[in-house]
Scaffold this active site. Structure first.
Site, short mmCIF file in Angstrom:
data_model
loop_
_atom_site.label_atom_id
_atom_site.label_comp_id
_atom_site.label_asym_id
_atom_site.label_seq_id
_atom_site.Cartn_x
_atom_site.Cartn_y
_atom_site.Cartn_z
N CYS A 160 -2.19 -0.44 7.54
CA CYS A 160 -1.42 0.82 7.40
C CYS A 160 -1.68 1.63 8.74
CB CYS A 160 -1.87 1.47 6.13
SG CYS A 160 -1.50 0.61 4.76
N HIS A 185 0.75 -1.26 -0.08
CA HIS A 185 -0.10 -0.05 -0.10
C HIS A 185 0.91 1.48 0.12
CE1 HIS A 185 -4.09 -1.92 1.75
NE2 HIS A 185 -3.68 -2.37 0.56
N GLU A 215 0.83 3.85 1.74
CA GLU A 215 1.07 4.36 3.23
C GLU A 215 2.51 3.51 3.74
OE1 GLU A 215 -1.96 3.35 2.16
OE2 GLU A 215 -3.41 4.15 3.57
N CYS A 242 -6.20 1.61 5.75
CA CYS A 242 -6.79 0.32 6.32
C CYS A 242 -6.10 0.12 7.61
CB CYS A 242 -6.46 -0.77 5.14
SG CYS A 242 -4.99 -1.33 5.18
#
Lengths: 147, 147
Positions: A89, A56, A58, A86
């Protein structure tokens, strides 16, 4: 003198990253990490290209920012991310003790707020910055995938 | 014929990884990913060495297993990890749709169960496998650090 370093200013950079993800066929989420009005990390979602659920935006920015700073805690840092983080993260941000998180669109299904993921007590959160632009990009992506 | 491929068998391999972390001065947590009784990934915590809060044993094993499998979903895979996963790692395991998680010692402060992190509905969890050995290693580590 007007301060040009607003949340919108940095969120636009995160949106540029999200656009890059879009162009690669990735779910369009982008992030930057800022310290003292300087971008020290920028990234976009690469889960498809890397075949890796952990890629991801992040996560990559957290790793890159820590690498830049030479330490694993993101003190005085702000993460700008186009979509609400999410569980994974937010869990990584918890460990990073990041000072501030600014996100754009909410993720009511899988965002950390709905999921109840805890951040570090030191961390403040600002939501809804350029949310329409981020949400519009997501909608455009999923519409293009349905074709 | 006796089945040698028990949960203890694979957890011992995760404990060997945790020992390697210990020797490097890292919080001693180890993990392996198993599919069809074959270890396809092994890793240990490297947050200090890599200066990266995301470098937990589980995260590395998820990435390595997906790389081995050539796909990001860990179907038919079991993760063995010596300590209960945190929010971040449980969040990553959620995305991976892993079939089974077997962990050793509980982490009542920061484990995903206390924190309420959600796993994928497809995922089953077994806890307490060789928990004493894993907890003992952690205790030994923190005792050595206090000296």
């Amino acid at each position: 003198m007007e301060n040009i370093f607003t949340d919108d200013f940095f969120m636009k950079k995160a949106l540029q990253e999200a656009e890059m993800a879009f162009e690669k066929g990735e779910i369009p989420v982008g992030a930057v990490v800022v310290v003292n009005n300087t971008v020290i990390a920028r990234s976009h979602n690469l889960t498809e290209m890397l075949n890796d659920v952990t890629a991801h935006a992040e996560m990559q920015s957290i790793t890159a920012a820590a690498n830049y700073l030479g330490g694993k805690y993101l003190k005085d840092c702000t993460l700008y991310v186009t979509l609400e983080p999410c569980q994974m993260c937010a869990g990584a941000l918890y460990w990073s003790q990041i000072t501030k998180i600014v996100f754009g669109a909410s993720d009511e299904q899988r965002g950390f707020m709905t999921m109840g993921t805890k951040l570090h007590p030191k961390t403040t959160v600002v939501s809804g910055v350029m949310a329409d632009e981020a949400a519009e990009l997501m909608k455009r992506f999923f519409a293009s995938r349905r074709k």
